[in-house]
Design an enzyme around this catalytic site. Structure first.
Site, PDB file in Angstrom:
ATOM      1  CG  ASP A 124      -1.837   1.167   1.296  1.00  0.00           C
ATOM      2  OD1 ASP A 124      -2.960   1.031   0.797  1.00  0.00           O
ATOM      3  OD2 ASP A 124      -1.451   2.227   1.837  1.00  0.00           O
TER       4      ASP A 124
ATOM      5  CE1 TYR B  23       0.179   7.839   2.829  1.00  0.00           C
ATOM      6  CE2 TYR B  23       0.624   5.598   2.124  1.00  0.00           C
ATOM      7  CZ  TYR B  23      -0.200   6.500   2.746  1.00  0.00           C
ATOM      8  OH  TYR B  23      -1.382   6.081   3.294  1.00  0.00           O
TER       9      TYR B  23
ATOM     10  CE  LYS C 117      -4.021   4.576   0.724  1.00  0.00           C
ATOM     11  NZ  LYS C 117      -2.589   4.286   0.854  1.00  0.00           N
TER      12      LYS C 117
ATOM     13  CG  HIS D  93      -4.911   9.574   0.538  1.00  0.00           C
ATOM     14  ND1 HIS D  93      -3.554   9.640   0.325  1.00  0.00           N
ATOM     15  CD2 HIS D  93      -5.045   9.031   1.767  1.00  0.00           C
ATOM     16  CE1 HIS D  93      -2.908   9.154   1.366  1.00  0.00           C
ATOM     17  NE2 HIS D  93      -3.795   8.785   2.255  1.00  0.00           N
TER      18      HIS D  93
END
Length: 315
Positions: free
Chosen positions: A47, A52, A81, A112
Site C-alpha cells: 500500500d 507518501y 491513492k 485518499h
C-alpha cells in the site's frame, strides 16, 4: 479461494494482510530494502500513495524482484491513492503514480480523503487557503476513467463515512471496491462495516494496531490489558491479536513496519485463531478514534467546519 484472500465486488481478490509504506523519514533505501524483505517473508500486498513519497522505492523493489523471477506481477496487489490536489485530474495523477512505480497499472486506486485542494499542494498538511470546493461527482468520473483506460484494476475510497459513500453512490457508475479506513480493536467501525457489507464494499483497515510507530499513533491497542491477556492465552503477541481481530471481521489489514522481526510477527497473525470468548471481550473494549483528521477542518475554506462534519458524526 485461499483463506488469506478476500473477494471484491469486481471479481478481484485482495490479500488480507498488506504492508503499508508510509514513512515520515521516507528514506528510499530503507523502504526499498524493507519491501524486498517483506516479499521474501511472503507479503504480496503493498500500500502506497503519491503523497507518501514511497512510490519510487516500492516500485523499484517490486520490479527488481520481478526481474529476478522471485515474484510475478500478477501475484502482487499494489494500491495507491489520489491526493487532494489531484482531484481535478485523476487520470494524470495516476499516470504520474505509474511512472513513479515503473508499472503499467496498479491493482487498486483510492480517493485518499474526501478533501479537494489547490493543484500545487504536495504535503499532507494543507494550509487554510489551499482548500477547494469538493466535487466528488467530477472526481469519481475521473476515477472511473482511470479504470476504463486500464490504468488500474479497481477503484475505491479512503476515509469515507457511510454518508459520503451514500452520496457517491447517487452518481457513481462503478461502486467502490474498497473503502480504506482506520480500524482496530479500539475503533471497530461497526456501523461502517455493516453499511459496506450491505453494498458489497470491502473494508480495508489502516492503523490496525493503532499506528504506534507513527508520530500521531498510539500504543493504547497493543498495551490494552484485554489484548495482552488474549495474546498470552494464545502464546501470540498483542499486535497479532489486533490484526487477527481485523481479519476476523472480513477486512484486510495494512500494517506498516520496516523491521524484519515485526514483519515476521505481523504476517504470523495469519495462523492465529481467536475464539468467540476472545472476540466478545474485544467487542466490549472502549472506542477511541486516533486519526481524527483535524488538519482538514477549518472555519473558512474547508468544506468541514468541525470534526463531526468530516466524519458525519461517525466519531
Amino acid at each position: 479461494m485461499k483463506s488469506n484472500m478476500a473477494r471484491l465486488n469486481n471479481g478481484m481478490t485482495i490479500p488480507i494482510i498488506g504492508m503499508g509504506t508510509f514513512s515520515f523519514e521516507n528514506d528510499y533505501h530503507i523502504t526499498h530494502n524493507a519491501v524486498q524483505m517483506a516479499l521474501k517473508l511472503g507479503y504480496n500486498h503493498f500500500d502506497t500513495a503519491q503523497v507518501y513519497g514511497s512510490e519510487p522505492a516500492l516500485g523499484a523493489a517490486l520490479r527488481d524482484s520481478i526481474s529476478r523471477g522471485a515474484v510475478e506481477r500478477e501475484s502482487l496487489f499494489v494500491t495507491s491513492k489520489l491526493w487532494g490536489s489531484h482531484h481535478h485530474d485523476p487520470v494524470s495523477a495516476l499516470k504520474r503514480t505509474l511512472m513513479n512505480l515503473g508499472m503499467e497499472y496498479v491493482d487498486m486506486y483510492l480517493v485518499h480523503w474526501p478533501v479537494r485542494m489547490k493543484p500545487w499542494v504536495s504535503t499532507p498538511y494543507a494550509k487554510e487557503d489551499e482548500f477547494e470546493n469538493l466535487d466528488m461527482e467530477t472526481t469519481w468520473a475521473g476515477m472511473e476513467r482511470c479504470l476504463e483506460m486500464g490504468l488500474c484494476r479497481g477503484i475505491g475510497t479512503s476515509n469515507f463515512s457511510c454518508k459520503k459513500i451514500e452520496s457517491l453512490l447517487d452518481h457513481a457508475s462503478v461502486v467502490p471496491a474498497v473503502n480504506q479506513v482506520e480500524m482496530h480493536p479500539m475503533w471497530k467501525q461497526k456501523k461502517l462495516r455493516n453499511y459496506c457489507k450491505d453494498h458489497d464494499i470491502h473494508v480495508s483497515a489502516y492503523s490496525p494496531i493503532g499506528g504506534p510507530g507513527n508520530f500521531w499513533g498510539s500504543t493504547a491497542v497493543v498495551e490494552s490489558p484485554v489484548i495482552r491477556s488474549i495474546a498470552q492465552k494464545h502464546k501470540a503477541t498483542p499486535a497479532q491479536v489486533a490484526l487477527r481481530w481485523g481479519m476476523s471481521k472480513g477486512s484486510s489489514v495494512i500494517v506498516k513496519s520496516f523491521n524484519e522481526d515485526r514483519l515476521k510477527e505481523n504476517i504470523g497473525a495469519l495462523s492465529l485463531k481467536l475464539d468467540n470468548k476472545d472476540v466478545n471481550e474485544i467487542e466490549r473494549m472502549e472506542e477511541w478514534k486516533i486519526m481524527r483528521g483535524e488538519v482538514y477542518v477549518n472555519q473558512t475554506t474547508s468544506p468541514y467546519k468541525t470534526i463531526e462534519e468530516l466524519w458525519d458524526d461517525e466519531i
